[in-house]
Design a protein around this motif. Structure first.
Motif, mmCIF file in Angstrom:
data_model
loop_
_atom_site.group_PDB
_atom_site.id
_atom_site.type_symbol
_atom_site.label_atom_id
_atom_site.label_comp_id
_atom_site.label_asym_id
_atom_site.label_seq_id
_atom_site.Cartn_x
_atom_site.Cartn_y
_atom_site.Cartn_z
ATOM 1 N N LEU A 71 0.849 -1.196 0.000
ATOM 2 C CA LEU A 71 0.000 0.000 0.000
ATOM 3 C C LEU A 71 0.876 1.234 0.000
ATOM 4 C CD1 LEU A 71 -1.987 -2.235 1.097
ATOM 5 C CD2 LEU A 71 -3.215 -0.336 2.150
ATOM 6 N N TRP A 115 -5.581 2.687 4.069
ATOM 7 C CA TRP A 115 -4.424 3.586 4.106
ATOM 8 C C TRP A 115 -4.256 4.190 5.499
ATOM 9 C CZ3 TRP A 115 -7.960 2.934 0.259
ATOM 10 C CH2 TRP A 115 -7.454 2.300 -0.895
ATOM 11 N N ALA A 129 -2.533 1.420 7.429
ATOM 12 C CA ALA A 129 -1.327 0.848 6.834
ATOM 13 C C ALA A 129 -0.186 0.735 7.842
ATOM 14 C CB ALA A 129 -0.889 1.672 5.625
#
Length: 708
Positions: free
Chosen positions: A24, A135, A138
């Protein structure tokens, strides 16, 4: 009875670290890094669809990373129509596990049971309007873990992207002329190289006067290592001029004799061979044959004939080298480079870039070693080497010529009671990275040369080589299948699309058609009567229905059918050809039905079947490597014609979609069935059987004379 413990897909078991497949980034994107490479087959799009589905993100968020030995999982070679089976399954599992890890982290952060959370384009939400995203999480979720067998991918009904046609992710760059192809990449300080090679087959460089070449403006260096020699210059024009001057100063040894091109079957059958019984089915009850049909089928050596010649770049930094290549196996190429250079593999980085067409083991790997050897003389500059059309058609490996004998024992009713299938052919595989010695051309030219590898055949478990598709899918009572692999190799051979599959399907389907005609039975009905596999029956019925089999007989028009299941384990394909027999054979229409299990991108499957059908048409009607007793003579498009745009038939493809069945590749499924369908249509049109490819006017006339 207990169920077997779950296992990881093969490619994931070999490369279990999740972070090697999925990463990511901070800008709301996901990098997907498969070990398979894009060679025009649309694989990066299908893999992106699989990843987007399992991660529940928009496909536009996915960035597909080119394969590189520096970071990508090692998935061997992109070949055999196995990318979806191997890389697709691995990615599906890996992405399912990544999604589950993020759901567990979101559950802990949001205080909500993971089972109550949903993912929509990377946003994770649950009851009470709580939400987070991949995100945001992450930093909390490490993908530096090995995959576990227990992860569960979505069932087919819950996949939103797989099974639907999406635009190919690689096309925009190509349409808008972005430098996606290796031929177009211009690195800073780039120099250009060319390699000196003989016109006579097997000749070796024994003397070289460099005087004239050294006067060429723009020359940077002349490199020589035993029988390997080449030039490095500041432009392609200067490199070509320097090579031309260098050629005038070259002295060559005598070459090695080539076979008689007009008697390839005789040559193949006269050589020392390794004989293997591929399969045998003894008859359960002895039925005495009333007659035996014995037929021989041949195909010539076939060139890859990629539209753009092979190209590579290399750059040295001390005792380390970086290579840019359109090889189908970056790790395998690296292994051979390490042998030749006597370097640790970790000192070599091989990075994939797309090339303009590749159908197996062409010269992409050879030119990579050329670039590496010439770059040694470039003082740290990158060197780009592009082969000429002459080099490509003379020195790259070819698809092996084949002689196939089939014998069918028939009873008094012309029913098949026995079947024998024998193949004489060079091996169909001499790819890099699979032996203790390198398979690269320049490795046999340097001062301490390695012997040229005699091609072998992949094992039957991998689909076989010369014997590929030689075991009938039909319900015959008895058969014996035998392969005779040549132990000599005067013409360099290696993997070409389908390996032996095209030749074997051509032979089997041609003789079946002949037996159906002998019985006065419709060839479609004859095939269906001998098939138990319902998926096989379905593609034949679908193609026949779509082509409205069989149209009313018209003068000068013929129709034929061909069927095969690639490698007997892959995609099912049936083809019906409509041909016109005037001065030359012209294929007017091809109607195909294909079953690849779950079609991830139906448009991509159709593209692959269309491309395979058109290439097979070119092989059947035109393609043949030409040579005399000393050299390859088909070294230009004039001498090696391929199908032109004005000769391309209309191609109509029907997909039998089976989302509940694991997907397989489509790239090589059409070649055998289309070859057989065209040959059988020639008989329907002209009343003669042409059993030697390509089917040219001269061969039709010869068949007519033989029949009269």
């Amino acid at each position: 009875m207990t169920s077997p413990a779950p296992t990881l897909p093969v490619s994931l078991a070999a490369n279990p670290r999740l972070s090697s497949w999925v990463k990511l980034s901070g800008d709301g994107r996901v990098a997907i890094s498969p070990g398979k490479v894009e060679i025009g087959q649309g694989i990066v799009t299908a893999l992106a669809q699989i990843a987007a589905d399992e991660l529940d993100i928009d496909i536009g968020r996915i960035e597909m990373i080119r394969a590189s030995t520096a970071a990508s999982p090692n998935e061997g070679v992109t070949s055999g129509s196995l990318s979806i089976q191997q890389s697709g399954r691995a990615l599906r599992h890996a992405c399912a596990e990544v999604r589950q890890r993020f759901l567990v982290a979101a559950s802990e952060r949001l205080g909500v049971d993971a089972a109550l959370l949903n993912v929509d384009d990377g946003t994770i939400s649950g009851p009470g309007n709580v939400r987070t995203s991949y995100w945001e999480l992450a930093g909390d979720v490490s993908l530096e873990h090995d995959a576990t067998p227990g992860a569960t991918a979505k069932i087919a009904a819950r996949r939103a992207i797989a099974g639907h046609s999406v635009q190919r992710v690689d096309i925009p760059d190509k349409v808008f002329a972005q430098p996606r192809f290796i031929h177009d990449l211009a690195l800073p300080g780039l120099l250009h190289g060319r390699v000196l090679r003989p016109d006579v087959s097997g000749a070796r460089l024994i003397g070289l006067d460099e005087t004239a070449a050294r006067t060429v403006p723009g020359l940077v260096a002349i490199a020589r290592d035993g029988g390997f020699a080449g030039v490095v210059a500041d432009s392609e024009t200067a490199a070509d001029a320097a090579l031309k001057a260098l050629r005038k100063g070259a002295t060559w040894s005598a070459g090695e004799p080539l076979p008689d091109e007009d008697d390839l079957a005789g040559f193949l059958k006269s050589q020392p061979v390794e004989t293997t019984i591929i399969d045998a089915r003894p008859a359960s009850a002895q039925r005495k044959p009333a007659q035996t049909l014995r037929r021989q089928y041949t195909r010539p050596y076939i060139a890859h004939a990629s539209i753009a010649p092979s190209c590579a770049m290399a750059q040295w930094d001390g005792d380390r080298v970086r290579v840019w290549t359109h090889s189908q196996g970056v790790y395998l190429l690296r292994a051979d480079l390490a042998i030749v250079l006597k370097l640790p593999a970790e000192h070599i980085v091989v990075e994939h870039m797309e090339g303009a067409g590749c159908y197996g083991h062409n010269a992409a790997d050879d030119v990579a070693l050329d670039a590496v050897l010439l770059a040694k003389a470039a003082g740290g500059h990158p060197v780009r080497v592009q082969w000429s059309r002459h080099d490509e058609m003379s020195h790259a490996p070819f698809g092996a010529a084949m002689a196939i004998e089939v014998e069918a024992d028939l009873d008094a009713d012309n029913e098949i009671v026995g079947w024998r299938h024998s193949i004489w052919s060079n091996g169909h595989a001499a790819r890099p990275g699979r032996a203790a010695q390198p398979a690269l051309l320049a490795a046999s030219e340097i001062a301490k040369p390695y012997p040229r590898m005699v091609s072998t055949n992949p094992p039957a478990a991998n689909g076989g080589g010369g014997d590929r598709n030689s075991i009938p899918l039909y319900d015959f009572p008895a058969w014996t299948i035998t392969s005779h692999r040549l132990l000599t190799m005067p013409v360099r051979t290696s993997a070409l699309r389908t390996l032996g599959g095209q030749g074997n399907v051509f032979a089997i389907e041609s003789l079946l058609d002949e037996i159906a005609a002998l019985r006065g039975e419709d060839p479609v009905a004859f095939r269906l009567r001998h098939l138990r596999d319902e998926r096989a029956r379905d593609v034949i019925r679908a193609a026949a229905r779509r082509a409205q089999w069989k149209p009313q007989k018209r003068a000068g028009i013929g129709h034929g059918i061909g069927f095969g299941r690639y490698k007997n384990t892959g995609a099912y394909c049936a083809a019906i050809a409509e041909i016109e027999g005037a001065e030359d054979i012209r294929v007017k229409r091809l109607t195909l039905a294909v079953d690849v299990g779950e079609a991830i991108n139906p448009d991509g499957v159709i593209n692959q079947i269309e491309g395979g059908a058109i290439q097979a048409t070119s092989w059947v009607l035109k393609e043949r490597v030409r040579f005399d007793r000393t050299r390859i003579t088909s070294a230009s498009w004039t001498d090696y014609p391929i199908l032109t745009f004005s000769e391309v038939p209309a191609v109509d493809v029907e997909i039998i979609q089976r989302p509940e069945i694991e997907p397989v590749g489509a790239g090589e499924a059409a070649h055998g069935p289309v070859t057989a369908a065209i040959a059988n249509a020639v008989f329907d049109c002209l009343g003669v059987r042409v059993r030697d490819l390509p089917i040219t006017r001269d061969r039709i006339i010869a068949a007519m004379e033989l029949a009269s």
